[in-house]
Write an enzyme that holds these catalytic residues in place. Structure first.
Site, PDB file in Angstrom:
ATOM      1  N   ASP A 288       0.849  -1.212   0.000  1.00 29.80           N
ATOM      2  CA  ASP A 288       0.000   0.000   0.000  1.00 29.80           C
ATOM      3  C   ASP A 288       0.875   1.249   0.000  1.00 29.80           C
ATOM      4  O   ASP A 288       0.619   2.217  -0.725  1.00 29.80           O
ATOM      5  CB  ASP A 288      -1.006  -0.011   1.167  1.00 29.80           C
TER       6      ASP A 288
ATOM      7  N   ASP B  71       0.186  -7.379 -10.544  1.00 18.44           N
ATOM      8  CA  ASP B  71      -0.833  -7.048 -11.551  1.00 18.44           C
ATOM      9  C   ASP B  71      -1.296  -5.604 -11.349  1.00 18.44           C
ATOM     10  O   ASP B  71      -1.381  -4.812 -12.290  1.00 18.44           O
ATOM     11  CB  ASP B  71      -2.013  -8.014 -11.423  1.00 18.44           C
TER      12      ASP B  71
END
Ligand code: IPM
Ligand code: MN
Length: 367
Positions: A227, A252
């Site tokens: 994050d 991804d």
């Protein structure tokens, strides 16, 4: 060098950008004296409609016999995709089986934006400093993508589960790739991305990466929660110049974000390498909305061909010639449609075919 290539042009803009990729490959073959034999095969949503299978046996045979595979993007409009049964859609029915078949665990996604092209990015130039040169390395055949999937219903409701699993060996294998690549880049930085404050797989990941790290004492090692990495990529992306190592799902997501940061997913080529062979593909989708109009940006397909030459066949000079041609095309002010701005002169906007022609011309002239 003589090589056999399976050509999976895919859906949407796939055939158009593939034609440009092969045009460039033909020029490389001519200039450097190589021979590439092309074996086209059906793959993707169109292959489902024509063959009842998005990865039909004839495509499997072509890929099995090839030295490497060149793949275009797959997928059609939402309506058409909804008419395909879930297990025959190209993601689950073709791409993941292709990755599993050749265990292409190492996915290379270069994120490259040189200083003279900072205007492509939606970020301010002061944030981008001297430009971006990050090699994102994504683990491609493990994690939540390939773990057990459970969809069930009981009286009272439905439930679903996606298992995320990694083994020590799987992590070690991709970590070695990342550390080896880091040894080749200026600054030798390798940033390991994970979510070890929550995920057990990330904790194993870090233990293994830290162990593999001992074998590469020259590499400058950093570790970051995913994050925070997503945040830092926007506020201070140049700190990552070097190599970033990511597990499958996190990779991804952050590689698409990287495409946004450098200004277009059309600038995201990729190579997927396994123990015996590899395949290359643009990291973006098939853009059915612009298919057939000769306006797609073929950079990511041509760049994927360059990655194949380097990663599958060790042809570094040939690969470099392609990158240099594409870079000098942009430097001369030419733009694909996705990168044009209101101030781009009409004669500098290149169609898909004109882009490929110009790359060929620049390679021929040794730009
Ligand atoms: C990619 C794509 C694929 C993925 C999809 C099409 C299965 O998004 O290559 O990044 O999620 O890996
Ligand atoms: Mn993706």
């Amino acid at each position: 060098m003589k090589k056999k290539l399976a050509i999976l042009e895919g859906d949407g803009i796939g055939p158009e950008i593939m034609a440009e990729g092969l045009k460039v490959l033909n020029e490389i073959a001519r200039k450097y004296g190589h021979e590439f034999e092309y074996c086209p095969a059906p793959f993707g949503a169109n292959a489902y409609f024509s063959h009842g299978d998005p990865f039909p046996q004839e495509a499997k045979d072509a890929c099995d016999e090839a030295d490497a595979i060149v793949k275009g993007p797959v997928g059609l409009s939402v309506d058409k995709m909804e008419s395909i049964p879930q297990d025959k859609r190209p993601e689950i029915g073709a791409i993941l089986p292709l990755r599993a078949r050749y265990r292409t665990f190492a996915n290379y996604r270069p994120v490259y934006l040189p200083k003279e092209l900072l205007a492509f990015s939606p970020l301010k130039p002061e944030i981008l400093k001297d430009g971006l040169d990050i090699l994102m390395i994504r683990e491609l055949v493990g994690g939540i993508y390939f773990g057990e999937k459970i969809e069930g219903s009981t009286t009272g409701g439905s439930h679903a589960k996606d298992i995320c699993a990694y083994t020590r060996e799987e992590v070690a294998q991709i970590a070695h790739v990342a550390f080896r690549e880091a040894m080749k880049v200026p600054g030798k930085l390798m940033t390991n991305v994970h979510k070890s404050n929550v995920l057990a797989t990330s904790r194993l990941w870090n233990i293994v990466v830290e162990k593999v790290r001992q074998e590469y004492p020259e590499v400058v090692y950093k570790s970051i929660l995913v994050d925070n990495a997503a945040f830092q990529l926007v506020v201070n992306p140049t700190q990552f110049n070097g190599v970033m190592l990511l597990e499958n799902m996190q990779g991804d997501i952050l590689t698409d974000q990287a495409g946004g940061i450098i200004g277009s997913l059309g600038l995201m080529p990729s190579a997927c390498i396994g123990p015996e062979k590899g395949y290359v593909e643009p990291a973006h989708g098939s853009a059915p909305d612009i298919a057939g109009r000769n306006i797609a940006n073929p950079y990511s397909m041509i760049g994927s061909v360059a990655l194949m030459l380097e990663k599958c066949f060790g042809l570094e000079e040939e690969s470099r010639a392609i990158w240099e041609a594409m870079r000098s095309l942009f430097r001369a002010g030419y733009r694909s449609h996705d990168l044009k701005t209101t101030s781009t002169a009409a004669e500098k906007i290149l169609s898909t075919t004109a882009f490929g022609d110009m790359v060929v011309k620049l390679i021929r002239e040794g730009a």
